[in-house]
Design a protein around this motif. Structure first.
Motif, PDB file in Angstrom:
ATOM      1  N   PHE B   9       8.702  37.299  67.687  1.00 30.73           N
ATOM      2  CA  PHE B   9       9.857  38.161  67.930  1.00 30.73           C
ATOM      3  C   PHE B   9      11.065  37.686  67.158  1.00 30.73           C
ATOM      4  N   GLN B  10      11.281  36.371  67.201  1.00 29.59           N
ATOM      5  CA  GLN B  10      12.471  35.809  66.566  1.00 29.59           C
ATOM      6  C   GLN B  10      12.425  36.014  65.065  1.00 29.59           C
ATOM      7  N   LEU B  13      13.179  39.719  64.387  1.00 29.29           N
ATOM      8  CA  LEU B  13      14.584  40.003  64.648  1.00 29.29           C
ATOM      9  C   LEU B  13      15.470  39.466  63.546  1.00 29.29           C
ATOM     10  N   ILE B  16      15.164  41.737  60.509  1.00 29.21           N
ATOM     11  CA  ILE B  16      15.920  42.977  60.712  1.00 29.21           C
ATOM     12  C   ILE B  16      17.416  42.730  60.555  1.00 29.21           C
ATOM     13  N   LEU B  17      17.890  41.606  61.064  1.00 28.73           N
ATOM     14  CA  LEU B  17      19.313  41.306  60.931  1.00 28.73           C
ATOM     15  C   LEU B  17      19.696  41.046  59.494  1.00 28.73           C
ATOM     16  N   THR B 132      16.600  30.834  65.251  1.00 30.73           N
ATOM     17  CA  THR B 132      17.639  31.287  66.180  1.00 30.73           C
ATOM     18  C   THR B 132      19.012  31.174  65.545  1.00 30.73           C
TER      19      THR B 132
END
Lengths: 155, 146
Positions: B9-10, B13, B16-17, B132
């Motif tokens: 997931f990370q 994400l 996408i960012l 993160t």
């Protein structure tokens, strides 16, 4: 509402999932207000960014703290009366502090409710999956109600 | 939800960012030099292939179900904060200087290649902290500093 899932038959998913669903609904309502009612197409990246900021932190927190077993969960919980008190206290603190901050600096009116509500939503998902903690649920409920009151009445 | 799922997931994400930040900064650019824009990603691609070639072993240690102790936890959070600050400063400086598409695509593909390398070759607590930090730094840039 006891519903036995596949892996862990003892966990009660009903009320925690309801709390998550309500926080998600509030988040969608704030996002709708930010984009559609505001009619400001330049604000869309800010709304998107405010919704996304807590998510990497939440994924990281879910990574760092593994899910506890049912027996360990039931032991160290706050009492019911204590959690109601904590709910009201955190709601009052956030309401007063947030409105004062917005009035004094003029900064936090547009995207701060969305940011805080997104943090509440991801924290409630963590509360559902990792640690069913009454204190955390109380603080999240108080915060959510404080944001609603601030947006509706004061800001 | 086990740790390898959260790791995946990370990475998605963060990718996408990276894309969202590139398009946010690029929307202010006017002209497009087509040759440079097409050439721009390939530096990162070749570096990625080189890195994947050099590091043949895949380090995967997720330690499912184990609680991380105090100092290790602190180090992980500290690494995430440092990487986040680094990405924040870097992207803010780059965004104010690069006013055309091809430097943005170059930087975005470098960052994506780094994320991809971490997700394929190194899967442990340190790379989760780094991912993160990257994701959070980019989200904060979109919110406050752009």
């Amino acid at each position: 509402m006891m519903r036995a899932s596949g892996k862990d038959k003892e966990r009660n998913h009903g009320l925690e999932a309801l709390a998550v669903a309500m926080a998600g609904l509030a988040l969608l309502a704030l996002g709708y207000e930010g984009i559609v009612i505001g009619r400001n197409w330049e604000q869309v990246p800010r709304v998107f960014a405010a919704m996304i900021v807590p998510v990497p932190i939440a994924i990281f927190a879910g990574f760092l703290f593994p899910a506890k077993s049912r027996a360990a969960l039931d032991r160290g919980q706050l009492s019911i009366r204590g959690s109601i008190v904590l709910c009201f206290v955190s709601g009052a603190v956030l309401l007063v502090g947030g409105v004062l901050l917005a009035r004094l600096t003029g900064y936090g009116a547009e995207t701060a409710p969305l940011l805080i509500e997104s943090a509440v939503f991801s924290a409630s998902v963590l509360n559902l999956r990792v640690s069913r903690s009454r204190a955390l649920a109380a603080v999240l409920t108080g915060t959510s109600i404080a944001i609603t009151l601030a947006v509706v009445f004061f800001l | 939800m086990n740790r390898s799922r959260l790791f995946q997931f990370q990475t998605w994400l963060s990718v996408i960012l990276v894309g969202a930040t590139t398009f946010y900064f690029g929307a202010r650019a006017e002209m497009i030099d087509l040759f440079k824009v097409v050439i721009a990603p390939f530096g990162a691609v070749s570096l990625l292939i080189f890195g994947l070639f050099l590091s043949q072993q895949k380090k995967v240690e997720f330690e499912e179900g184990e609680t991380y102790g105090g100092r290790r936890l602190l180090r992980a959070v500290g690494l995430a904060a440092i990487v986040g600050l680094f990405v924040l400063v870097l992207v803010t400086q780059l965004g104010s200087v690069a006013l055309q598409w091809h430097p943005l695509i170059f930087a975005a593909s470098m960052l994506t290649a780094g994320i991809f390398f971490l997700s394929v070759r190194v899967r442990n607590l340190a790379s989760m902290s780094a991912l993160t930090g990257i994701g959070e730094g980019l989200a904060l840039v979109l919110l406050f500093f752009a």
